[in-house]
Design a protein around this motif. Structure first.
Motif, PDB file in Angstrom:
ATOM      1  N   GLY A 215       1.103  -1.122  -0.072  1.00 41.73           N
ATOM      2  CA  GLY A 215      -0.012  -0.201  -0.021  1.00 41.73           C
ATOM      3  C   GLY A 215       0.869   1.197   0.062  1.00 41.73           C
ATOM      4  N   ALA A 216       1.999   1.340   0.813  1.00 36.46           N
ATOM      5  CA  ALA A 216       2.798   2.316   0.547  1.00 36.46           C
ATOM      6  C   ALA A 216       3.421   2.690  -0.559  1.00 36.46           C
ATOM      7  CB  ALA A 216       3.872   2.239   1.846  1.00 36.46           C
ATOM      8  N   ILE A 217       3.905   1.633  -1.216  1.00 39.58           N
ATOM      9  CA  ILE A 217       4.468   1.711  -2.546  1.00 39.58           C
ATOM     10  C   ILE A 217       3.439   2.396  -3.680  1.00 39.58           C
ATOM     11  CG2 ILE A 217       5.596   0.387  -4.413  1.00 39.58           C
ATOM     12  CD1 ILE A 217       6.267  -1.548  -2.026  1.00 39.58           C
ATOM     13  N   PHE A 218       2.418   1.757  -3.622  1.00 40.35           N
ATOM     14  CA  PHE A 218       1.307   1.736  -4.620  1.00 40.35           C
ATOM     15  C   PHE A 218       0.814   3.253  -4.436  1.00 40.35           C
ATOM     16  CE2 PHE A 218       2.351  -2.016  -6.335  1.00 40.35           C
ATOM     17  CZ  PHE A 218       2.445  -1.761  -7.693  1.00 40.35           C
ATOM     18  N   ALA A 219       0.738   3.770  -3.228  1.00 35.04           N
ATOM     19  CA  ALA A 219      -0.005   4.829  -2.831  1.00 35.04           C
ATOM     20  C   ALA A 219       0.738   6.141  -3.599  1.00 35.04           C
ATOM     21  CB  ALA A 219      -0.073   5.482  -1.514  1.00 35.04           C
ATOM     22  N   ALA A 220       2.001   6.086  -3.430  1.00 28.44           N
ATOM     23  CA  ALA A 220       2.965   6.710  -4.285  1.00 28.44           C
ATOM     24  C   ALA A 220       3.165   6.565  -5.786  1.00 28.44           C
ATOM     25  CB  ALA A 220       4.307   6.848  -3.551  1.00 28.44           C
ATOM     26  N   PHE A 221       3.295   5.384  -6.167  1.00 28.22           N
ATOM     27  CA  PHE A 221       3.842   5.005  -7.397  1.00 28.22           C
ATOM     28  C   PHE A 221       2.450   5.332  -8.438  1.00 28.22           C
ATOM     29  CE2 PHE A 221       3.382   1.775 -10.746  1.00 28.22           C
ATOM     30  CZ  PHE A 221       4.444   1.920 -11.642  1.00 28.22           C
ATOM     31  N   SER A 222       1.418   5.237  -8.045  1.00 29.37           N
ATOM     32  CA  SER A 222       0.340   5.267  -8.910  1.00 29.37           C
ATOM     33  C   SER A 222       0.248   7.056  -9.459  1.00 29.37           C
ATOM     34  CB  SER A 222      -1.189   4.999  -8.128  1.00 29.37           C
ATOM     35  OG  SER A 222      -1.134   3.706  -7.698  1.00 29.37           O
ATOM     36  N   TYR A 223       0.812   7.725  -8.565  1.00 25.72           N
ATOM     37  CA  TYR A 223       0.617   9.046  -9.040  1.00 25.72           C
ATOM     38  C   TYR A 223       2.068   9.702  -9.620  1.00 25.72           C
ATOM     39  CZ  TYR A 223      -3.708   8.441  -6.827  1.00 25.72           C
ATOM     40  OH  TYR A 223      -4.952   7.743  -6.778  1.00 25.72           O
ATOM     41  N   ALA A 339      -5.903  -0.563  -2.362  1.00 25.36           N
ATOM     42  CA  ALA A 339      -6.158   0.569  -1.270  1.00 25.36           C
ATOM     43  C   ALA A 339      -5.264   1.496  -1.303  1.00 25.36           C
ATOM     44  CB  ALA A 339      -6.283  -0.453  -0.097  1.00 25.36           C
ATOM     45  N   GLY A 340      -3.873   1.211  -1.353  1.00 25.88           N
ATOM     46  CA  GLY A 340      -3.066   2.151  -1.595  1.00 25.88           C
ATOM     47  C   GLY A 340      -3.355   3.357  -2.438  1.00 25.88           C
ATOM     48  N   SER A 341      -3.395   2.662  -3.785  1.00 28.59           N
ATOM     49  CA  SER A 341      -3.746   3.579  -4.860  1.00 28.59           C
ATOM     50  C   SER A 341      -4.968   4.499  -4.462  1.00 28.59           C
ATOM     51  CB  SER A 341      -4.069   2.968  -6.037  1.00 28.59           C
ATOM     52  OG  SER A 341      -2.957   2.152  -6.469  1.00 28.59           O
ATOM     53  N   TRP A 342      -6.062   3.864  -4.043  1.00 29.12           N
ATOM     54  CA  TRP A 342      -7.354   4.791  -3.660  1.00 29.12           C
ATOM     55  C   TRP A 342      -6.932   5.658  -2.503  1.00 29.12           C
ATOM     56  CZ3 TRP A 342     -10.449   4.175   0.968  1.00 29.12           C
ATOM     57  CH2 TRP A 342     -11.593   4.752   0.857  1.00 29.12           C
ATOM     58  N   ILE A 343      -6.256   5.394  -1.648  1.00 30.10           N
ATOM     59  CA  ILE A 343      -5.917   6.241  -0.305  1.00 30.10           C
ATOM     60  C   ILE A 343      -5.127   7.227  -0.864  1.00 30.10           C
ATOM     61  CG2 ILE A 343      -4.954   6.528   2.059  1.00 30.10           C
ATOM     62  CD1 ILE A 343      -5.721   3.552   2.464  1.00 30.10           C
ATOM     63  N   GLY A 344      -4.231   7.064  -1.624  1.00 31.94           N
ATOM     64  CA  GLY A 344      -3.268   8.281  -2.099  1.00 31.94           C
ATOM     65  C   GLY A 344      -4.018   9.091  -2.898  1.00 31.94           C
ATOM     66  N   GLY A 345      -5.071   8.830  -3.640  1.00 31.88           N
ATOM     67  CA  GLY A 345      -5.951   9.763  -4.478  1.00 31.88           C
ATOM     68  C   GLY A 345      -6.798  10.555  -3.549  1.00 31.88           C
ATOM     69  N   LEU A 346      -7.082  10.223  -2.430  1.00 28.09           N
ATOM     70  CA  LEU A 346      -8.126  10.948  -1.501  1.00 28.09           C
ATOM     71  C   LEU A 346      -7.382  12.307  -1.051  1.00 28.09           C
ATOM     72  CD1 LEU A 346      -9.243   8.209   0.913  1.00 28.09           C
ATOM     73  CD2 LEU A 346     -10.355   9.251  -0.910  1.00 28.09           C
ATOM     74  N   GLY A 347      -6.042  12.226  -0.761  1.00 28.63           N
ATOM     75  CA  GLY A 347      -5.435  13.504  -0.459  1.00 28.63           C
ATOM     76  C   GLY A 347      -5.588  14.687  -1.747  1.00 28.63           C
ATOM     77  N   ILE A 348      -5.460  14.033  -3.163  1.00 33.52           N
ATOM     78  CA  ILE A 348      -5.596  14.857  -4.203  1.00 33.52           C
ATOM     79  C   ILE A 348      -6.983  15.440  -4.257  1.00 33.52           C
ATOM     80  CG2 ILE A 348      -5.371  15.084  -6.750  1.00 33.52           C
ATOM     81  CD1 ILE A 348      -3.247  12.974  -6.673  1.00 33.52           C
ATOM     82  N   ALA A 349      -8.072  14.679  -4.109  1.00 34.16           N
ATOM     83  CA  ALA A 349      -9.417  14.689  -4.207  1.00 34.16           C
ATOM     84  C   ALA A 349      -9.733  15.852  -3.148  1.00 34.16           C
ATOM     85  CB  ALA A 349     -10.211  13.721  -4.074  1.00 34.16           C
ATOM     86  N   ALA A 350      -9.211  16.024  -1.773  1.00 34.83           N
ATOM     87  CA  ALA A 350      -9.329  16.766  -0.697  1.00 34.83           C
ATOM     88  C   ALA A 350      -8.645  18.063  -0.836  1.00 34.83           C
ATOM     89  CB  ALA A 350      -9.131  16.050   0.431  1.00 34.83           C
ATOM     90  N   GLY A 351      -7.984  18.234  -2.158  1.00 34.28           N
ATOM     91  CA  GLY A 351      -7.422  19.663  -2.339  1.00 34.28           C
ATOM     92  C   GLY A 351      -5.888  19.596  -1.721  1.00 34.28           C
ATOM     93  N   PRO A 357      -0.282  12.099  -2.399  1.00 35.50           N
ATOM     94  CA  PRO A 357       0.106  10.780  -2.381  1.00 35.50           C
ATOM     95  C   PRO A 357       1.314  10.372  -1.658  1.00 35.50           C
ATOM     96  CG  PRO A 357      -0.973  11.474  -4.139  1.00 35.50           C
ATOM     97  CD  PRO A 357      -0.538  12.700  -3.403  1.00 35.50           C
ATOM     98  N   LEU A 358       2.616  11.072  -1.855  1.00 33.10           N
ATOM     99  CA  LEU A 358       3.733  10.911  -1.514  1.00 33.10           C
ATOM    100  C   LEU A 358       3.755  10.848  -0.003  1.00 33.10           C
ATOM    101  CD1 LEU A 358       5.883  13.142  -3.755  1.00 33.10           C
ATOM    102  CD2 LEU A 358       5.481  10.577  -3.867  1.00 33.10           C
ATOM    103  N   TRP A 359       3.065  11.630   0.893  1.00 32.73           N
ATOM    104  CA  TRP A 359       2.797  11.755   2.393  1.00 32.73           C
ATOM    105  C   TRP A 359       2.036  10.520   2.784  1.00 32.73           C
ATOM    106  CZ3 TRP A 359       6.367  14.126   4.786  1.00 32.73           C
ATOM    107  CH2 TRP A 359       6.817  15.206   4.158  1.00 32.73           C
ATOM    108  N   VAL A 360       1.060  10.326   1.924  1.00 34.09           N
ATOM    109  CA  VAL A 360       0.436   8.911   2.219  1.00 34.09           C
ATOM    110  C   VAL A 360       1.200   7.747   2.181  1.00 34.09           C
ATOM    111  CG1 VAL A 360      -1.440   7.306   1.522  1.00 34.09           C
ATOM    112  CG2 VAL A 360      -1.980   9.811   1.454  1.00 34.09           C
TER     113      VAL A 360
END
Length: 393
Positions: A215-223, A339-351, A357-360
């Motif tokens: 999850g940590a890897i793909f939260a960042a890698f996806s973006y 889940a990592g990709s999805w959670i990483g995108g939440l920060g972007i969606a929240a502005g 995503p890197l901090w996620v």
């Protein structure tokens, strides 16, 4: 290292190339099937859903019927060949979607059975190194398989790429038939013996660590692509070679980690999460600097997906590495990926911007580190001290 281990790696390479190659041929598929690119993207998700949900169900059915590992792997590869052939011949989106779901189901169970066979044919002290070779097929799929499939799509059409995977899978079936010894029905693993392994709380802790690491890897890698373009200022044309560099770093890291995964399983994972967390934090702070961004991209590649041999070695030491344990582990890894990709995108969606995503990823790496620390003093477990591998089933 037995030749069979490399054949299993080739099998994983074929299946994983099929999983990800849709990303490189979206325009061709959108044109051929008359669908928007967004719907074509769902074909990757459908494959992943099949892996998460269908793989364990298929494996349970195999164990219930007491099918041997060799028979099971050949049956799953046959299902994969049929589904992939349907996908290669598809003329409608619905047929393609069903075929992708079926290939995902077969692929997940193939991962589990392949790793179980791998654990059987090598000494218990070499399982991490053997797993690195098998999972190396996944790494090579991103570096070699997907670009190759995209190139074939551009010159011969997308169907040729799908048929190439069919040919590779049939080749793997022939080699598995020749190299895996025939098993007696009495040697088949029972469902009850497999289910007993899940009573071990340390196995669930190992699963949790695996999910958090991926999850940590793909939260960042996806973006990475939008971050490198819009924050670092790289032109879109440079993204393929940047991701290629990242993929090569994955392969190098996988080889290094695989070499030492059996002897230093937990220390490697702890060190990997420390370096990953620091590198992602620095990436978030200095993303506007192209030189630093590329350097940190390489570091992330070296300690990211390359943790796979270690997390697999840990699970194989914590519980008997049968088909169901390995298939559930594969599902956990895919859940962590999604889940990592999805959670990483939440920060972007929240502005919070493209750096969020890197901090996620940093936060998830810290959680993974916390889950590992209680085991840091244990270089091995009771499973790892067994004198030899279990008999081939």
């Amino acid at each position: 290292m037995p030749l069979l281990v490399y054949i299993l790696g080739l099998t994983i390479f074929s299946l994983t190339t099929s999983e990800f190659m849709v990303a490189g041929m979206m325009p061709s598929l959108a044109l051929a099937l008359g669908e928007p690119v967004t719907r074509i993207g769902y074909l990757i998700s459908l494959y992943a859903i099949g892996m998460v949900v269908g793989g364990p169900l298929i494996t349970v059915g195999m164990l219930k019927l007491r099918i041997t590992k060799k028979e099971g792997l050949l049956g799953l590869l046959s299902l994969y060949v049929i589904a992939q052939s349907i996908a290669a011949s598809a003329t409608s989106y619905d047929v393609m979607a069903i075929a992708r779901l079926a290939t995902g189901v077969a692929a997940s169970a193939c991962f589990g059975v392949s790793l179980a066979i791998c654990a059987d044919v090598v000494d218990v002290r070499a399982r991490g190194r053997a797993a690195a070779i098998v999972i190396g097929g996944l790494m090579l799929a991103s570096v070699v398989g997907v670009p190759m499939a995209t190139l074939i799509d551009q010159h011969l059409g997308w169907r040729a790429s799908f048929w190439l995977v069919v040919v590779l899978t049939v080749l793997c079936m022939v080699l598995v038939t020749l190299l895996v010894p025939r098993s007696k029905p009495s040697q088949a693993v029972s469902l009850d013996s497999e289910l007993k392994e899940f009573r071990n709380p340390h196995l669930w802790t190992a699963f949790a660590s695996s999910g958090l690491i991926i999850g940590a890897i793909f939260a960042a890698f996806s973006y990475f692509a939008p971050i490198l373009i819009e924050v670092s200022g790289f032109p879109p044309s440079s993204i393929p070679w940047l991701l290629g560099v990242y993929g090569v770093a994955n392969v190098v890291g996988n080889g290094v980690v695989g070499r030492f995964a059996d002897q230093y399983t937990i220390p490697l994972m702890v060190g990997g999460m420390l370096i990953l967390g620091v590198s992602l934090a620095l990436f978030a702070v200095f993303a506007q600097d192209q030189t630093i961004s590329v350097a940190l991209l390489v570091v992330t590649g070296l300690v990211g997906m390359s943790m796979n041999p270690a997390i697999i070695a840990r699970v194989m030491r914590t519980a008997h590495p049968g088909p169901l344990v390995n298939t559930i582990h594969t599902s956990v890894i895919n859940i962590g990926l999604g889940a990592g990709s999805w959670i990483g995108g939440l920060g972007i969606a929240a502005g919070y911007g493209l750096r969020s995503p890197l901090w996620v990823g940093v936060a998830l790496a810290v959680l993974a580190l916390i889950s590992l620390l209680p085991y840091l003093g244990q270089r091995t477990t009771a499973r790892a001290r067994l004198p030899s591998a279990s008999p081939l089933r």
